[in-house]
Structure formats: C-alpha cells, structure tokens
Motif scaffolding. Structure first.
Motif, PDB file in Angstrom:
ATOM      1  N   UNK A  95     -17.298   0.169   4.838  1.00 38.02           N
ATOM      2  CA  UNK A  95     -18.345  -0.098   5.671  1.00 38.02           C
ATOM      3  C   UNK A  95     -18.478   0.632   6.839  1.00 38.02           C
ATOM      4  N   UNK A  96     -17.115   0.554   7.607  1.00 44.84           N
ATOM      5  CA  UNK A  96     -17.040   1.287   8.900  1.00 44.84           C
ATOM      6  C   UNK A  96     -17.454   2.744   8.822  1.00 44.84           C
ATOM      7  N   UNK A 152     -14.106  -3.477   4.058  1.00 40.42           N
ATOM      8  CA  UNK A 152     -14.634  -3.159   5.605  1.00 40.42           C
ATOM      9  C   UNK A 152     -14.385  -2.022   5.772  1.00 40.42           C
ATOM     10  N   UNK A 153     -13.350  -1.164   5.503  1.00 43.06           N
ATOM     11  CA  UNK A 153     -13.196   0.064   5.993  1.00 43.06           C
ATOM     12  C   UNK A 153     -14.428   0.971   5.463  1.00 43.06           C
ATOM     13  N   UNK A 188      -2.838 -11.932  -0.655  1.00 44.80           N
ATOM     14  CA  UNK A 188      -2.646 -10.502  -0.391  1.00 44.80           C
ATOM     15  C   UNK A 188      -3.632  -9.425  -0.811  1.00 44.80           C
ATOM     16  N   UNK A 221       0.731  -1.186   0.043  1.00 41.43           N
ATOM     17  CA  UNK A 221      -0.060   0.077   0.046  1.00 41.43           C
ATOM     18  C   UNK A 221       0.874   1.507  -0.204  1.00 41.43           C
ATOM     19  N   UNK A 246      -6.457 -10.270  -2.374  1.00 38.58           N
ATOM     20  CA  UNK A 246      -7.794 -10.157  -1.780  1.00 38.58           C
ATOM     21  C   UNK A 246      -8.232  -9.718  -0.277  1.00 38.58           C
ATOM     22  N   UNK A 247      -7.035 -10.084   0.510  1.00 41.21           N
ATOM     23  CA  UNK A 247      -6.981  -9.344   1.878  1.00 41.21           C
ATOM     24  C   UNK A 247      -7.052  -7.938   1.889  1.00 41.21           C
ATOM     25  N   UNK A 248      -6.389  -7.272   0.822  1.00 39.44           N
ATOM     26  CA  UNK A 248      -6.312  -5.862   0.615  1.00 39.44           C
ATOM     27  C   UNK A 248      -7.814  -5.310   0.056  1.00 39.44           C
ATOM     28  N   UNK A 273     -10.541  -7.071   0.404  1.00 40.13           N
ATOM     29  CA  UNK A 273     -11.561  -7.254   1.900  1.00 40.13           C
ATOM     30  C   UNK A 273     -11.484  -6.178   2.900  1.00 40.13           C
ATOM     31  N   UNK A 274     -10.215  -5.743   3.147  1.00 44.69           N
ATOM     32  CA  UNK A 274      -9.954  -4.486   4.007  1.00 44.69           C
ATOM     33  C   UNK A 274     -10.459  -3.163   3.514  1.00 44.69           C
ATOM     34  N   UNK A 275     -10.281  -2.963   2.599  1.00 44.30           N
ATOM     35  CA  UNK A 275     -10.924  -1.677   1.682  1.00 44.30           C
ATOM     36  C   UNK A 275     -12.395  -1.672   2.088  1.00 44.30           C
ATOM     37  N   UNK A 327     -10.964   4.725  -4.179  1.00 42.85           N
ATOM     38  CA  UNK A 327     -11.203   3.267  -3.852  1.00 42.85           C
ATOM     39  C   UNK A 327     -11.809   2.427  -4.691  1.00 42.85           C
TER      40      UNK A 327
END
Lengths: 344, 344
Positions: free
Chosen positions: A253-254, A250-251, A240, A223, A242-244, A246-248, A283
C-alpha cells in the motif's frame, strides 16, 4: 503410464464454495494432467459448474452431499452435524478409505482439523497434529509449523514437529538433511521458553540422521530463510504468519501510494511496470496458499477461505506434491529412525 | 522559560558506544533545544567526542565510569559487576535520584531491564514491567507491548499492560480514550489462550474510563493499525516485531532487485527516485527506534544496540516525549482510576 494422483475436494468449503473450487481444480489439472478428483458437495450447484469445464468433468467423480459446514461453525458442532454426511467429512473420509491420496478444503480451520482428527486419527507416536505452511524467503521458500493447529506445545511436541517438518522439507525441497530451527526470542541457549530450550537440547543431543538441527532462530530469520524448517507452537506461529502477511500488504500500500503521488513517479511506474508486475507476482499470497496438516493418518490441505480459483489451485498443487512424493511414508520412515520425540 | 527536560545517557551502551551516543544526542538537541544531558561513560573516550559538538557539550554534564556492560553480559552478571558503578547503572540511578527525567541506553535488553528493575523498582500494583514500541501502520502508528520484557503473562499482567499502554497512547497520540486490542489467533471470543480470553472478559466488563477495549486483534491488524494499543505477552510480541522487521527488509530487497533487473526498470527507477526515497524514509526502522520500559518507577528507553546516530536520536526523542508529557504521572493516575488489574 504413471499412477494418477487422486484428490478429494470439499466443494462446499470456503467463502465462495464451488464457484472457486471447480475452476481452481480445472487450473490445477492443466498443470498436472495426472490428477483425478473426487468432489463432495451439492450436485445441483456443482454439476452445472463442472459442465463448464469438460476436461475437468472427465476426470472428476461428483458425489452429492446435503450438508456443508459453515465458515463460523464450531469444531464440535461440525463433527456432530457433519459426521459421515458433510462435504468436508466425506472428502476426508475418502482419504481414510483409500479412495483419494489427499484432500483439500477451504472450509474453516477448526472444523477441518477436528474432522480430520476424528475421521483420520493421528499417527502412532504423534500426540497432536500441526499445520505447516510454505513461507517465501529471500533465498526461496521455507516450511513453517505450527501456524495454528494447537495452542502451546511441550518439548516433545516441538521435536515431533521438527521431524515432521523435516520430512516435508525432504520431499518439497529434495534435501537429504534439511536444516531445522526453533523459533525463539534470542539465539543464545539461555533464552526463551523452557519447552523451546528443552526441545533444543533434545534435538542437539540426538543428532538425527535426516535432520540438521541449526539452533534457535528469531522472527527476522523467517524472511531471510536462515533454515529450511522453522518450528514453533501454534499461537506464536499463527501470529507470526499473519503479521508477515499484514506487513507485506502494508508495504504494498505504501508503494502504491508513493508511485501515484507525483507525475514523475507515475512516469517512472510506467517504465518499471514489468518490474512491478514481477514484484506483485512474487508477493502474491495466492501462490503460497495451502496449509498442510501434519501428523494425521492421511494428507489434508487447508486452503485460505477467501481465496480465488488461482489460490485454490495452489492448494491443490500442494496436495498433489504431498501425495505424489509420498509425504506419509516419508514421515513414517523418519519417525521410525528418529524416535527422540517419543522419549520425552 | 519552560523547564528543561533532563535525560541521562549510558554513553557506553550499544554496538558502537559513545561514537553513536554523542552525535545522536547532538541531533536530538537540534530538535529539542530544551534538552539537558547527563552522560555516564569513560571520559577519556567521551570527552573528545563531546569537544566536537560544542552546542551539546554546553548542555551536558559528563560523569566518568570505569565499567561498561557488554552486549552479551548476562543480566545477573550485569547487576553483580555493575551495581553503583557501570555507565548503565549510574544512568538509571540518575533517574531514581531525581537528577534526570528519563534514561536512554543502547545496551543489551536483559541487562538494562534487570538494572532498571533492581535500581528503580516496579510501580505499586504492577508485578512485571513490559517493553512498548511504536509500530508503523497504514493509518499512522500504534503502540505494541510487550515486545520482549518477560515471557508469558496471565490475565492480570495483560490487563496491567492494557492500562499502561493506554496511558502511553494517551500522551503520545493525545487521545482521551485510546482503543486497545488483545493479540490473539482469531477474533471470536471462544478462541485463543485462556489468559488472553480472561483478560478480554475483564477489560470488557470493567469498561474503563480511559481505555476503549476493542476486543481481540490478529497479526495482520498490527500493520493495519486497527487499534491504538496492541497487548500481548513478550515472547509472541518479540517474535511478531522481528517478523515484521524481517518481512519489511525482505520486500525492500525484492524491490531493489526488481528495479535493477532491466533497463526499463532502471529508467523507471530514475523517474520515481523521489517516490522511492520517500518510501525508504517511511520504512526506515531508525525512525521508530526506542522501546519504552513501562511499569517501573521512572522512564527508561531502550535503543536498538546496532543503530546509528540518527536511530539513537529517535530513542532520545521518545524519552523526551515520555518525560515532557509526564508518562509516569499519567500511568499512576490511570492505575488509580482503573483498578481492574489489581482485582485479578
């Protein structure tokens, strides 16, 4: 007049098939008027869609195919039933036969890679192809490979990927000597998988003319954009990526939930709406859609299966750039100058 | 009166040593008044810091050590020079000798794991320890392991990790039968690394009483919280963890820059300030600080080396929970009931 860039399309690929491929191509054509398309698919479905886009229809040749490869088709089955006949195979074949400069499909990754390997063959001196993607970073974009073509890699494969990734970075970022890092669990030379350490030694010692070897990088360097090209084997690269993603999500949504919880936050959101739109835009995963298959005798670009027309247009943009700036010749030239991978 | 929870601390570990460890312990004590500390470190440095925290000083026994392990010390060197003498070793030894219920260190991971393995030994039937971390998800938290103890894992190691992770989930989330997923590049059974597929078969067939095997999960399932426990080998787990941390930082930076670009955005920010604070709080990596070493004959918790007192207090909280809810006995009981790992 400049030479047109000819793209062949698997019109039946992806979750939504031609209903995304056709308008996606129309969008890409607006951005690159020198595009010409060769579409493969069921003409009873594709032709009416093309009629709705007269500008696109003008520059498109539609060829009928009876067979389309399902999203859950096994690679071996895709070859068996698709060889010479499926929309996917025929679109790849158009590249092999010199009718197209690059091919785009939103079909399933395994089937597309198998089809591309059998139909196009891998490049001389390259044992295995890799999938490279554009990774958004705080300083722009990097190229990350392999994000899922093959599981596992020895030092030679990693060096090959470093060279191919650097070739792609050379044309995409217009850099003479892109920086390349190997993904590892620590930046010290004693750490990590044997193959990664060995690849690091080879890249360091060979001091290649078109590639600036940076050393090991870690997950958080992705990043940051620490290097132009990040090299890893396909299992880790895919996770890596898909994790990134997914994290994007997730945030995001927060953020949505934080901005809708109180009246003050809602008012704040209204004032900052434009800023939020710009952020959402930045994003937007559709903007970086398009994985490039490297190491094959031709340019194949994989679009996300579930994307929409905007996302599919991005994948065509990627194919356009690769064809326009001659990815194939750049890789070939760099492999000739950088024979380190062959000595392993 | 309930039995106090006794934690031994490596006061010299981490980038900031006692200046973070002592106030961190003071913070944790406020939350858990039944804590008792055994601190190991240079008394000329630690004692004055303790004097500034009279409540903490009352419940702390300070033992002097001459040697501290540097953050870049090689594991072998840490053992050679630290055995029986370093603040790290002595704090681990306190757990071995029954003087403490758990140990916390912000020292370097490799040295701490080597020290813990040599001093505490691994549990019967467990070949290799793993590091488990709490992963924030949109539905709460999950446990992810291994995030960096060992590189590579065969099917047996993965099954062991599934059982140990489920034991931890049982006590942390208070669940009778936590769901467990294996991290892979696709959810279909035909995909992925051989060891992962084999572990999947074993977990499915054995149908363990205290573990609900979900199947394969992908990188984006981490943030979604699809399962309570995600199992992977240490190389991939470490890269996934750092990739997620990096992505979170990257988006926070995007957000800051979007909110400060225009006057309207700045006004919006002021209105939504509380919402942004809540979001920052939610994304604060210090809150999930504390990697638990699983598979050893004792509880060892690793804090981030660069954290502050708030972060170190979180790592103590984790150690507190593990000791208070008897992680060791839970793992032992589950290993006895779930002997599948031993049959591989």
């Amino acid at each position: 007049m400049p030479k047109p860039v000819r793209i062949s399309l698997d019109a039946m690929g992806g979750d939504h098939g031609p209903s995304v491929v056709v308008p996606g191509a129309a969008l890409a054509l607006e951005r690159h008027p020198d595009l010409r398309f060769l579409m493969f698919g069921d003409e009873t479905v594709v032709a009416p869609l093309l009629n709705a886009h007269p500008r696109l229809k003008e520059v498109t040749e539609l060829r009928h195919t009876d067979i389309s490869i399902a999203m859950d088709e096994k690679p071996s089955q895709a070859i068996r039933m698709g060889r010479g006949k499926s929309s996917m195979w025929r679109a790849v074949q158009a590249v092999r036969d010199g009718e197209a400069d690059a091919m785009v499909s939103a079909g399933n990754t395994g089937a597309l890679m198998a089809t591309a390997k059998v139909c196009l063959k891998t490049m001389a001196h390259i044992e295995r192809p890799a999938i490279a993607c554009m990774w958004p970073t705080t300083r722009g974009e990097s190229i990350v490979l392999d994000v899922g073509a093959t599981i596992g890699a020895d030092a030679g494969h990693l060096v090959d990927m470093a060279i191919m990734g650097a070739a792609m970075a050379r044309i995409v970022f217009d850099l003479e000597r892109p920086t390349v890092g190997l993904l590892n669990v620590g930046t010290e030379e004693i750490k990590g998988i044997e193959a990664v350490k060995e690849a690091g030694r080879l890249l360091k010692e060979s001091n290649l003319p078109h590639l600036n070897y940076h050393g090991f990088v870690e997950g958080d360097d992705l990043g940051k954009g620490t290097v132009d090209v990040v090299v890893t084997e396909g299992f880790t690269g895919n996770i890596a990526l898909k994790t990134a993603e997914g994290t994007a999500k997730q945030i995001a949504q927060y953020l949505r939930s934080a901005m809708s919880r109180t009246l003050m936050a809602k008012i704040g959101y209204l004032f900052a709406k434009q800023a939020f739109n710009a952020l959402r835009d930045k994003m937007d995963p559709r903007k970086v859609n398009g994985g490039v298959f490297l190491g094959l005798e031709g340019v194949v670009v994989k679009s996300h299966g579930g994307t929409d027309d905007l996302g599919f247009a991005s994948a065509i943009d990627v194919a356009y750039d690769m064809a326009h700036f001659e990815l194939m010749n750049t890789i070939r030239a760099m492999l000739e100058h950088d024979p380190v991978g062959q000595t392993v």
